[in-house]
Design a protein around this motif. Sequence first.
Motif, PDB file in Angstrom:
ATOM      1  N   ASP A   1       2.034   5.464  14.748  1.00 54.98           N
ATOM      2  CA  ASP A   1       2.807   6.507  14.413  1.00 54.98           C
ATOM      3  C   ASP A   1       2.693   6.764  12.925  1.00 54.98           C
ATOM      4  O   ASP A   1       2.096   8.057  12.315  1.00 54.98           O
ATOM      5  CB  ASP A   1       4.340   6.378  14.382  1.00 54.98           C
ATOM      6  CG  ASP A   1       4.930   6.644  15.660  1.00 54.98           C
ATOM      7  OD1 ASP A   1       4.392   7.114  16.419  1.00 54.98           O
ATOM      8  OD2 ASP A   1       6.082   6.532  15.819  1.00 54.98           O
ATOM      9  N   ILE A   2       2.445   5.705  12.146  1.00 54.49           N
ATOM     10  CA  ILE A   2       2.197   5.779  10.770  1.00 54.49           C
ATOM     11  C   ILE A   2       0.706   6.281  10.407  1.00 54.49           C
ATOM     12  O   ILE A   2       0.374   7.121   9.742  1.00 54.49           O
ATOM     13  CB  ILE A   2       2.455   4.385   9.966  1.00 54.49           C
ATOM     14  CG1 ILE A   2       3.934   4.288  10.103  1.00 54.49           C
ATOM     15  CG2 ILE A   2       1.782   4.508   8.663  1.00 54.49           C
ATOM     16  CD1 ILE A   2       4.293   2.958   9.396  1.00 54.49           C
ATOM     17  N   LEU A   3      -0.266   5.840  11.323  1.00 52.25           N
ATOM     18  CA  LEU A   3      -1.660   6.096  11.197  1.00 52.25           C
ATOM     19  C   LEU A   3      -1.792   7.678  11.609  1.00 52.25           C
ATOM     20  O   LEU A   3      -2.471   8.060  10.650  1.00 52.25           O
ATOM     21  CB  LEU A   3      -2.384   5.366  12.228  1.00 52.25           C
ATOM     22  CG  LEU A   3      -4.072   5.619  12.393  1.00 52.25           C
ATOM     23  CD1 LEU A   3      -4.871   5.558  10.950  1.00 52.25           C
ATOM     24  CD2 LEU A   3      -4.538   4.776  13.526  1.00 52.25           C
TER      25      LEU A   3
ATOM     26  N   THR B   1       0.925  -1.331  -0.055  1.00 56.80           N
ATOM     27  CA  THR B   1       0.124  -0.070   0.145  1.00 56.80           C
ATOM     28  C   THR B   1       0.791   1.203   0.089  1.00 56.80           C
ATOM     29  O   THR B   1       0.548   2.073  -0.751  1.00 56.80           O
ATOM     30  CB  THR B   1      -1.045   0.102   1.214  1.00 56.80           C
ATOM     31  OG1 THR B   1      -1.647  -1.129   1.131  1.00 56.80           O
ATOM     32  CG2 THR B   1      -1.817   1.230   1.292  1.00 56.80           C
ATOM     33  N   GLU B   2       1.850   1.199   0.835  1.00 53.52           N
ATOM     34  CA  GLU B   2       2.913   2.452   0.948  1.00 53.52           C
ATOM     35  C   GLU B   2       3.494   2.606  -0.506  1.00 53.52           C
ATOM     36  O   GLU B   2       3.452   3.887  -0.843  1.00 53.52           O
ATOM     37  CB  GLU B   2       3.854   2.283   1.938  1.00 53.52           C
ATOM     38  CG  GLU B   2       3.262   2.416   3.324  1.00 53.52           C
ATOM     39  CD  GLU B   2       2.555   3.669   3.840  1.00 53.52           C
ATOM     40  OE1 GLU B   2       2.821   4.535   3.200  1.00 53.52           O
ATOM     41  OE2 GLU B   2       2.081   3.460   4.699  1.00 53.52           O
ATOM     42  N   TYR B   3       4.050   1.566  -0.920  1.00 49.74           N
ATOM     43  CA  TYR B   3       4.696   1.825  -2.289  1.00 49.74           C
ATOM     44  C   TYR B   3       3.664   2.326  -3.345  1.00 49.74           C
ATOM     45  O   TYR B   3       4.037   3.113  -4.183  1.00 49.74           O
ATOM     46  CB  TYR B   3       5.657   0.390  -2.537  1.00 49.74           C
ATOM     47  CG  TYR B   3       6.747   0.669  -2.367  1.00 49.74           C
ATOM     48  CD1 TYR B   3       7.966   1.570  -2.726  1.00 49.74           C
ATOM     49  CD2 TYR B   3       7.145  -0.071  -1.323  1.00 49.74           C
ATOM     50  CE1 TYR B   3       8.923   1.583  -2.051  1.00 49.74           C
ATOM     51  CE2 TYR B   3       8.550  -0.066  -0.841  1.00 49.74           C
ATOM     52  CZ  TYR B   3       9.508   0.895  -1.349  1.00 49.74           C
ATOM     53  OH  TYR B   3      10.747   0.927  -0.714  1.00 49.74           O
TER      54      TYR B   3
ATOM     55  N   GLN C   1       0.169   9.886  10.803  1.00 51.81           N
ATOM     56  CA  GLN C   1       0.562  10.736   9.847  1.00 51.81           C
ATOM     57  C   GLN C   1      -0.521  10.592   8.716  1.00 51.81           C
ATOM     58  O   GLN C   1      -0.605  11.678   8.028  1.00 51.81           O
ATOM     59  CB  GLN C   1       1.731  10.430   9.254  1.00 51.81           C
ATOM     60  CG  GLN C   1       2.760  11.403   8.728  1.00 51.81           C
ATOM     61  CD  GLN C   1       4.004  11.441   8.560  1.00 51.81           C
ATOM     62  OE1 GLN C   1       4.716  10.285   8.541  1.00 51.81           O
ATOM     63  NE2 GLN C   1       4.801  12.601   8.754  1.00 51.81           N
ATOM     64  N   GLU C   2      -0.922   9.495   8.332  1.00 48.28           N
ATOM     65  CA  GLU C   2      -2.039   9.138   7.421  1.00 48.28           C
ATOM     66  C   GLU C   2      -3.239  10.157   7.773  1.00 48.28           C
ATOM     67  O   GLU C   2      -3.695  10.917   6.835  1.00 48.28           O
ATOM     68  CB  GLU C   2      -2.463   7.921   7.215  1.00 48.28           C
ATOM     69  CG  GLU C   2      -1.414   6.893   7.129  1.00 48.28           C
ATOM     70  CD  GLU C   2      -0.422   6.830   6.017  1.00 48.28           C
ATOM     71  OE1 GLU C   2      -0.551   8.046   5.308  1.00 48.28           O
ATOM     72  OE2 GLU C   2       0.295   5.925   5.725  1.00 48.28           O
ATOM     73  N   GLU C   3      -3.569  10.254   8.893  1.00 47.80           N
ATOM     74  CA  GLU C   3      -4.591  11.023   9.481  1.00 47.80           C
ATOM     75  C   GLU C   3      -4.378  12.726   8.975  1.00 47.80           C
ATOM     76  O   GLU C   3      -5.273  13.391   8.673  1.00 47.80           O
ATOM     77  CB  GLU C   3      -4.875  10.925  10.850  1.00 47.80           C
ATOM     78  CG  GLU C   3      -5.715   9.686  11.080  1.00 47.80           C
ATOM     79  CD  GLU C   3      -5.962   9.146  12.674  1.00 47.80           C
ATOM     80  OE1 GLU C   3      -6.820   8.416  12.825  1.00 47.80           O
ATOM     81  OE2 GLU C   3      -5.307  10.051  13.378  1.00 47.80           O
TER      82      GLU C   3
ATOM     83  N   GLN D   1       7.311  11.048   2.566  1.00 45.69           N
ATOM     84  CA  GLN D   1       6.678  10.452   4.051  1.00 45.69           C
ATOM     85  C   GLN D   1       6.012   8.990   3.898  1.00 45.69           C
ATOM     86  O   GLN D   1       6.520   8.073   4.576  1.00 45.69           O
ATOM     87  CB  GLN D   1       5.636  11.311   4.750  1.00 45.69           C
ATOM     88  CG  GLN D   1       6.289  12.607   5.223  1.00 45.69           C
ATOM     89  CD  GLN D   1       5.252  13.487   5.673  1.00 45.69           C
ATOM     90  OE1 GLN D   1       4.098  13.545   5.192  1.00 45.69           O
ATOM     91  NE2 GLN D   1       5.798  14.518   6.588  1.00 45.69           N
ATOM     92  N   GLU D   2       5.452   8.680   2.694  1.00 42.93           N
ATOM     93  CA  GLU D   2       5.169   7.115   2.295  1.00 42.93           C
ATOM     94  C   GLU D   2       6.182   6.387   2.158  1.00 42.93           C
ATOM     95  O   GLU D   2       6.214   5.170   2.694  1.00 42.93           O
ATOM     96  CB  GLU D   2       4.204   7.240   1.224  1.00 42.93           C
ATOM     97  CG  GLU D   2       2.930   8.105   1.138  1.00 42.93           C
ATOM     98  CD  GLU D   2       2.043   7.876   2.245  1.00 42.93           C
ATOM     99  OE1 GLU D   2       2.085   7.446   3.132  1.00 42.93           O
ATOM    100  OE2 GLU D   2       0.773   8.858   2.220  1.00 42.93           O
ATOM    101  N   GLN D   3       7.289   6.804   1.758  1.00 39.76           N
ATOM    102  CA  GLN D   3       8.451   6.086   1.431  1.00 39.76           C
ATOM    103  C   GLN D   3       9.088   5.798   2.858  1.00 39.76           C
ATOM    104  O   GLN D   3       9.780   4.649   3.088  1.00 39.76           O
ATOM    105  CB  GLN D   3       9.555   6.976   0.584  1.00 39.76           C
ATOM    106  CG  GLN D   3      10.962   6.004   0.328  1.00 39.76           C
ATOM    107  CD  GLN D   3      10.594   5.123  -0.387  1.00 39.76           C
ATOM    108  OE1 GLN D   3      10.361   5.133  -1.824  1.00 39.76           O
ATOM    109  NE2 GLN D   3      10.966   4.002   0.059  1.00 39.76           N
ATOM    110  N   ALA D   4       9.046   6.587   3.754  1.00 36.56           N
ATOM    111  CA  ALA D   4       9.745   6.525   5.038  1.00 36.56           C
ATOM    112  C   ALA D   4       8.682   5.488   5.881  1.00 36.56           C
ATOM    113  O   ALA D   4       9.279   4.550   6.595  1.00 36.56           O
ATOM    114  CB  ALA D   4       9.739   7.838   5.767  1.00 36.56           C
ATOM    115  N   HIS D   5       7.347   5.651   5.587  1.00 34.52           N
ATOM    116  CA  HIS D   5       6.501   4.622   6.138  1.00 34.52           C
ATOM    117  C   HIS D   5       7.007   3.110   5.583  1.00 34.52           C
ATOM    118  O   HIS D   5       6.889   2.199   6.454  1.00 34.52           O
ATOM    119  CB  HIS D   5       5.116   4.665   5.881  1.00 34.52           C
ATOM    120  CG  HIS D   5       4.571   5.978   6.415  1.00 34.52           C
ATOM    121  ND1 HIS D   5       3.322   6.499   6.081  1.00 34.52           N
ATOM    122  CD2 HIS D   5       5.163   7.100   7.407  1.00 34.52           C
ATOM    123  CE1 HIS D   5       3.097   7.608   6.622  1.00 34.52           C
ATOM    124  NE2 HIS D   5       3.996   7.900   7.540  1.00 34.52           N
ATOM    125  N   ALA D   6       7.043   2.980   4.491  1.00 39.95           N
ATOM    126  CA  ALA D   6       7.514   1.639   3.811  1.00 39.95           C
ATOM    127  C   ALA D   6       8.747   1.314   4.358  1.00 39.95           C
ATOM    128  O   ALA D   6       8.967   0.141   4.680  1.00 39.95           O
ATOM    129  CB  ALA D   6       7.653   1.839   2.276  1.00 39.95           C
TER     130      ALA D   6
END
Length: 194
Positions: free
Chosen positions: A172-174, A61-63, A176-178, A94-99
């Motif tokens: 943490d990731i959630l 999903t992140e990628y 940031q998605e919010e 930021q999505e790359q960092a989540h991945a």
Amino acid sequence: MAKTTAKSTPSQPAGKVPAGFTPRDKLRANARRKIEDGAVTETYSGDRKTLIKLLNDALATEYVCVLRYYRHYFMASGMLADAVKGEFLEHAKQEQAHAHRIAERIVQLGGEPDLDPDTLTARAHAEYKEGKDLRDMVKENLIAERIAIDSYRELILWIGDKDSTTRRMLEDILAQEEEHADEFADLLQGWIGD
Ligand SMILES: [Fe+2]
Ligand SMILES: [Fe+2]
């Protein structure tokens, strides 16, 4: 769990260990077993195999989100493009960092990150939507963020108290998605055209 004892030994100083705590001798002996498992010790009570699979879905999903944000960053045009492009680029990073964090946790849990591009979109929760104009791109990103929010929330609830490290990372990731969703909702609300 072994019963505690007030008896003093060289490795177990005098004084009672509260119920539920492992005596020091046993703690040390446990740590010496299966050392090839690294951070995963015998007291890990999560369902590792399923968690690794679910984390790989989150990784996909992140990628997909990274790719969609870059596509939108390069293709954004119109009156508001300059302001919105910055958001797309920041989110892509930021999505790359989540991945990155998810992939590292998968390895820590003894799994392998699945980065096979042939199956990426099928495994991802969010979709790769190109969007027909700037407003449509923002809308598609808001929808993708809302999908990510729901899927992370479900995963966090499923983990419960079985794996606090993975849970904390996902929380943490959630968050940031919010933030991402909130930014796009604000943008759409104040839209004057493109
Ligand atoms: Fe993300
Ligand atoms: Fe996001």
